[in-house]
Scaffold this motif. Sequence first.
Motif, short mmCIF file in Angstrom:
data_model
loop_
_atom_site.label_atom_id
_atom_site.label_comp_id
_atom_site.label_asym_id
_atom_site.label_seq_id
_atom_site.Cartn_x
_atom_site.Cartn_y
_atom_site.Cartn_z
N GLU A 91 -41.23 35.74 -13.46
CA GLU A 91 -42.52 35.45 -12.83
C GLU A 91 -42.92 34.00 -13.06
O GLU A 91 -43.39 33.32 -12.16
N ARG A 92 -42.74 33.51 -14.28
CA ARG A 92 -43.06 32.12 -14.59
C ARG A 92 -42.17 31.18 -13.80
O ARG A 92 -42.60 30.16 -13.29
N ARG A 93 -40.91 31.52 -13.66
CA ARG A 93 -39.96 30.67 -12.93
C ARG A 93 -40.31 30.60 -11.45
O ARG A 93 -40.19 29.55 -10.83
N GLN A 94 -40.78 31.69 -10.86
CA GLN A 94 -41.15 31.71 -9.44
C GLN A 94 -42.36 30.84 -9.18
O GLN A 94 -42.45 30.18 -8.14
N LYS A 95 -43.31 30.82 -10.10
CA LYS A 95 -44.50 29.99 -9.93
C LYS A 95 -44.23 28.53 -10.22
O LYS A 95 -45.03 27.67 -9.91
N ASP A 96 -43.11 28.23 -10.86
CA ASP A 96 -42.70 26.87 -11.21
C ASP A 96 -43.60 26.23 -12.26
O ASP A 96 -43.58 25.03 -12.45
N GLY B 138 -46.36 27.42 -15.94
CA GLY B 138 -46.96 28.47 -16.75
C GLY B 138 -46.42 28.46 -18.16
O GLY B 138 -45.47 27.75 -18.48
N SER B 139 -47.03 29.27 -18.99
CA SER B 139 -46.66 29.35 -20.40
C SER B 139 -46.35 30.79 -20.77
O SER B 139 -46.93 31.72 -20.22
N ILE B 140 -45.46 30.92 -21.73
CA ILE B 140 -45.18 32.21 -22.33
C ILE B 140 -45.23 32.00 -23.83
O ILE B 140 -44.56 31.12 -24.36
N HIS B 141 -46.04 32.80 -24.50
CA HIS B 141 -46.19 32.67 -25.94
C HIS B 141 -45.42 33.81 -26.62
O HIS B 141 -45.65 34.98 -26.31
N LEU B 142 -44.52 33.45 -27.51
CA LEU B 142 -43.72 34.42 -28.25
C LEU B 142 -44.09 34.32 -29.73
O LEU B 142 -44.10 33.22 -30.29
N THR B 143 -44.42 35.44 -30.34
CA THR B 143 -44.76 35.45 -31.76
C THR B 143 -44.04 36.60 -32.45
O THR B 143 -43.68 37.59 -31.80
N GLY C 115 -34.34 32.71 -19.77
CA GLY C 115 -35.68 32.46 -19.26
C GLY C 115 -36.08 31.00 -19.31
O GLY C 115 -36.89 30.54 -18.53
N MET C 116 -35.50 30.26 -20.23
CA MET C 116 -35.85 28.85 -20.38
C MET C 116 -34.90 27.93 -19.63
O MET C 116 -35.03 26.71 -19.70
N SER C 117 -33.96 28.49 -18.89
CA SER C 117 -32.96 27.67 -18.21
C SER C 117 -33.58 26.81 -17.11
O SER C 117 -33.09 25.73 -16.82
N GLY C 118 -34.65 27.25 -16.47
CA GLY C 118 -35.24 26.51 -15.37
C GLY C 118 -36.30 25.52 -15.77
O GLY C 118 -37.02 25.01 -14.91
#
Length: 144
Positions: free
Chosen positions: A21-26, A28-33, A109-112
């Motif tokens: 979803e983040r990649r499609q919007k080009d 955004g942030s994703i927080h991992l804890t 997920g971080m490739s783009g």
Amino acid sequence: MSAGHLSNDDFFLRLSELFDERRQKDHGSIHLTQKRMGYGEDTSVEASEPTVAQPFSDLNPSNPFPIIIRATNGKSKDHRGKKIKLSTIVDAGALDGFFAKYAEICKLGMSGLKKRDRSKQKEKLKAKKKKQGISVAATEVKKT
């Protein structure tokens, strides 16, 4: 698993969807804890009473603590309705396999990701240094 936590496989599936979803919007942030879970309902580790010899009994538990892994899409309070929260609990015995799969999904997920453009910051810094250099030289001329 308690209510609200996903199984590990469901967590991986939803996390990969979150990255897509983040990649499609080009953007955004994703927080991992991740953190160790303490004593409570969700753990099978029992608390022992502190003694004089060992005042911090949670430092050496009888069983290892499980770890809780969380992921969110980084939406703030303004967009609370759109915020996605994922969490799963990983037992200590399953950590190696879990983190191998977790690392693979995070790498994909971080490739783009794009490299951050810092040219504007460099221009501002150069202009600031140039302005400070001129002001220092001007004050020296005025003094003489």
